[in-house]
Scaffold this active site. Sequence first.
Site, PDB file in Angstrom:
ATOM      1  N   LYS A  89       0.843  -1.202   0.000  1.00  0.00           N
ATOM      2  CA  LYS A  89       0.000   0.000   0.000  1.00  0.00           C
ATOM      3  C   LYS A  89       0.875   1.248   0.000  1.00  0.00           C
ATOM      4  O   LYS A  89       0.599   2.212  -0.721  1.00  0.00           O
ATOM      5  CB  LYS A  89      -0.943   0.002   1.205  1.00  0.00           C
ATOM      6  CG  LYS A  89      -2.038  -1.042   1.104  1.00  0.00           C
ATOM      7  CD  LYS A  89      -2.854  -1.115   2.381  1.00  0.00           C
ATOM      8  CE  LYS A  89      -3.899  -2.210   2.277  1.00  0.00           C
ATOM      9  NZ  LYS A  89      -4.665  -2.352   3.532  1.00  0.00           N
ATOM     10  N   HIS A 104       0.125  -6.563  17.955  1.00  0.00           N
ATOM     11  CA  HIS A 104      -0.900  -7.595  18.067  1.00  0.00           C
ATOM     12  C   HIS A 104      -1.763  -7.334  19.292  1.00  0.00           C
ATOM     13  O   HIS A 104      -1.266  -6.843  20.305  1.00  0.00           O
ATOM     14  CB  HIS A 104      -0.282  -8.986  18.259  1.00  0.00           C
ATOM     15  CG  HIS A 104       0.726  -9.366  17.246  1.00  0.00           C
ATOM     16  ND1 HIS A 104       2.053  -9.067  17.370  1.00  0.00           N
ATOM     17  CD2 HIS A 104       0.603 -10.030  16.083  1.00  0.00           C
ATOM     18  CE1 HIS A 104       2.705  -9.536  16.331  1.00  0.00           C
ATOM     19  NE2 HIS A 104       1.851 -10.119  15.529  1.00  0.00           N
TER      20      HIS A 104
END
Length: 122
Positions: free
Chosen positions: A63, A103
């Site tokens: 991206k 995470h």
Amino acid sequence: MIHGVGIDLVEIKRIKEWYDKRPTMVNKILTDNELEIFNKINLDNRKVEFISGRFAVKEAFTKAMGTGIGKKYGFHSINCLPDENGKPEIACDGFHVHTSITHTEKYAEAIVIIEKDNNKQE
């Protein structure tokens, strides 16, 4: 000069379901160097976190490059390895790549900021 910024968020549950059905899927996402690290992980949950984080960082990288996965860059052309302190790094000729992976119980997220290396020509 900033070339691009990318971010990606992955549901760990989705990656776990995929991995449980087809454990060989790691071979599609991870490079040989990443597989070496993955194979040393003993806990299944940590293995899924690792896959999820690498998936997210590679998506974020593409991206930031403005290409998306599969055009100029595929999962195997992006190698994300830890530096001596454990920080994830991606080397890309002509660019300086800043990466971060995080995470939670449910998600893995990655951000990538890419700077053009003014000392090299594209």
